[in-house]
Motif scaffolding. Structure first.
Motif, PDB file in Angstrom:
ATOM      1  N   PRO A 264      37.002  50.812  35.783  1.00 46.51           N
ATOM      2  CA  PRO A 264      38.425  51.101  35.899  1.00 46.51           C
ATOM      3  C   PRO A 264      38.745  51.949  37.132  1.00 46.51           C
ATOM      4  O   PRO A 264      38.012  52.893  37.444  1.00 46.51           O
ATOM      5  CB  PRO A 264      38.752  51.866  34.608  1.00 46.51           C
ATOM      6  N   ASP A 265      39.824  51.576  37.857  1.00 40.24           N
ATOM      7  CA  ASP A 265      40.268  52.406  38.981  1.00 40.24           C
ATOM      8  C   ASP A 265      41.119  53.567  38.445  1.00 40.24           C
ATOM      9  O   ASP A 265      41.248  53.741  37.229  1.00 40.24           O
ATOM     10  CB  ASP A 265      40.986  51.555  40.037  1.00 40.24           C
ATOM     11  N   ARG A 266      41.701  54.344  39.375  1.00 40.06           N
ATOM     12  CA  ARG A 266      42.402  55.566  38.957  1.00 40.06           C
ATOM     13  C   ARG A 266      43.550  55.275  37.985  1.00 40.06           C
ATOM     14  O   ARG A 266      43.763  56.009  37.017  1.00 40.06           O
ATOM     15  CB  ARG A 266      42.926  56.315  40.187  1.00 40.06           C
ATOM     16  N   LEU A 267      44.299  54.193  38.220  1.00 38.06           N
ATOM     17  CA  LEU A 267      45.439  53.872  37.359  1.00 38.06           C
ATOM     18  C   LEU A 267      44.974  53.280  36.024  1.00 38.06           C
ATOM     19  O   LEU A 267      45.484  53.623  34.962  1.00 38.06           O
ATOM     20  CB  LEU A 267      46.393  52.895  38.071  1.00 38.06           C
TER      21      LEU A 267
ATOM     22  N   LEU B 153      42.973  55.414  48.871  1.00 35.71           N
ATOM     23  CA  LEU B 153      43.416  56.742  48.415  1.00 35.71           C
ATOM     24  C   LEU B 153      43.996  56.664  47.002  1.00 35.71           C
ATOM     25  O   LEU B 153      43.710  57.505  46.145  1.00 35.71           O
ATOM     26  CB  LEU B 153      44.539  57.249  49.322  1.00 35.71           C
ATOM     27  N   LEU B 154      44.835  55.652  46.794  1.00 37.87           N
ATOM     28  CA  LEU B 154      45.566  55.548  45.534  1.00 37.87           C
ATOM     29  C   LEU B 154      44.674  55.175  44.358  1.00 37.87           C
ATOM     30  O   LEU B 154      44.899  55.640  43.241  1.00 37.87           O
ATOM     31  CB  LEU B 154      46.688  54.512  45.677  1.00 37.87           C
ATOM     32  N   LEU B 155      43.680  54.321  44.596  1.00 38.90           N
ATOM     33  CA  LEU B 155      42.914  53.783  43.468  1.00 38.90           C
ATOM     34  C   LEU B 155      41.596  54.503  43.201  1.00 38.90           C
ATOM     35  O   LEU B 155      40.980  54.302  42.156  1.00 38.90           O
ATOM     36  CB  LEU B 155      42.666  52.280  43.670  1.00 38.90           C
ATOM     37  N   ASP B 156      41.179  55.359  44.117  1.00 38.28           N
ATOM     38  CA  ASP B 156      39.901  56.055  43.943  1.00 38.28           C
ATOM     39  C   ASP B 156      39.980  57.041  42.764  1.00 38.28           C
ATOM     40  O   ASP B 156      40.767  57.994  42.801  1.00 38.28           O
ATOM     41  CB  ASP B 156      39.589  56.824  45.247  1.00 38.28           C
TER      42      ASP B 156
ATOM     43  N   GLY C  23      44.489  63.321  39.266  1.00 33.97           N
ATOM     44  CA  GLY C  23      45.281  64.542  39.362  1.00 33.97           C
ATOM     45  C   GLY C  23      46.178  64.586  40.586  1.00 33.97           C
ATOM     46  O   GLY C  23      46.892  65.573  40.802  1.00 33.97           O
ATOM     47  N   LEU C  24      46.168  63.519  41.394  1.00 34.25           N
ATOM     48  CA  LEU C  24      47.086  63.427  42.533  1.00 34.25           C
ATOM     49  C   LEU C  24      48.511  63.678  42.043  1.00 34.25           C
ATOM     50  O   LEU C  24      48.895  63.180  40.990  1.00 34.25           O
ATOM     51  CB  LEU C  24      46.979  62.008  43.125  1.00 34.25           C
ATOM     52  N   SER C  25      49.263  64.445  42.813  1.00 33.58           N
ATOM     53  CA  SER C  25      50.654  64.727  42.443  1.00 33.58           C
ATOM     54  C   SER C  25      51.420  63.418  42.238  1.00 33.58           C
ATOM     55  O   SER C  25      51.284  62.478  43.033  1.00 33.58           O
ATOM     56  CB  SER C  25      51.292  65.550  43.567  1.00 33.58           C
TER      57      SER C  25
END
Ligand code: TYD
Length: 213
Positions: free
Chosen positions: A147-150, A49-52, A57-59
């Motif tokens: 690159p992942d989300r972060l 969930l975190l890295l996708d 735009g996740l809060s």
């Protein structure tokens, strides 16, 4: 000993965890290598969930809480049981990643992030936190090809994260070792081993349960 490795992207944490673990095992010690986020039964789902990048735009508060939830499970199911059986625990990322990425990188109140995390870990702090410090410009070039989300965050975000780690270390030098991660891996390893050996030769560490600052 409970030792956390921290730093920005491409700092070489996983290599150094592996090398320190091998050194401690050579000394006959029982060692658990672990990482955040994700190294629990529920961890892979939270990590995904975190890295996708699809979750851009996740809060920021939701992000901080998901990392803290992953950490709470990690402490209860993995870290504390290993420490209780007498093992050394080496973790690739811990609380300071949230204080730096969420507390300094995101527009969140750092005190709130610290409070949530103090609760998440039930006061369990590492005996030593090794910050592998690297310019994000270099680190991001060393990091993953996709690159992942972060990792997809702008350079400015990663600069705030780096400053966050350095400020945490400056505030409590007795609990931190900052190493220049632009150095070759062997030089970084030598600095880490020297500090760990020095601490092992000294009195057994005081585990800071409840001594959150
Ligand atoms: P991971 O692939 O484990 O990265 P690395 O190899 O850099 O450790 O991905 C973890 C990502 O999650 C990384 O970009 C840092 C970020 N992160 C936070 O933002 N907060 C946290 O509390 C943790 C543990 C990680």
């Amino acid at each position: 000993m409970f030792i956390a490795f921290e730093g920005g992207e491409g700092a070489g944490k996983s290599t150094q965890v592996r090398r320190l673990a091998a050194h401690l095992r050579d000394l006959g010690r029982d060692v658990l290598e672990t990482h955040e986020p994700g190294d629990t039964r529920i961890g892979p789902a939270v990590r995904a969930l975190l890295l996708d990048p699809a979750n851009a735009g996740l809060s920021a508060r939701a992000e901080a809480l998901l990392y803290a939830a992953d950490r709470a499970e990690h402490v209860d199911a993995v870290v504390r049981p290993a420490l209780q059986r007498g093992a050394d625990v080496l973790t690739d990322r811990y609380v300071d990643s949230s204080l730096a990425y969420q507390g300094a990188g995101r527009p969140l109140d750092p005190q709130a992030v610290a409070a949530v995390n103090a609760w998440a870990v039930d006061g369990l702090l590492p005996d030593l936190t090794v910050v592998l410090d690297v310019d994000p410009d270099l680190g991001l070039r060393r990091a993953s090809v996709t690159p992942d989300r972060l990792e997809s965050e702008p350079l400015e975000f990663h600069r705030r994260v780096r400053t966050g780690f350095l400020q945490l270390a400056a505030r409590d030098p007795a609990r931190y070792l900052v190493v220049d991660a632009a150095l070759p891996a062997d030089a970084v390893q030598a600095a880490v081993l020297a500090e760990v050996d020095r601490r092992l030769a000294a009195d057994p560490p005081d585990r800071a349960v409840g001594a959150w600052r």
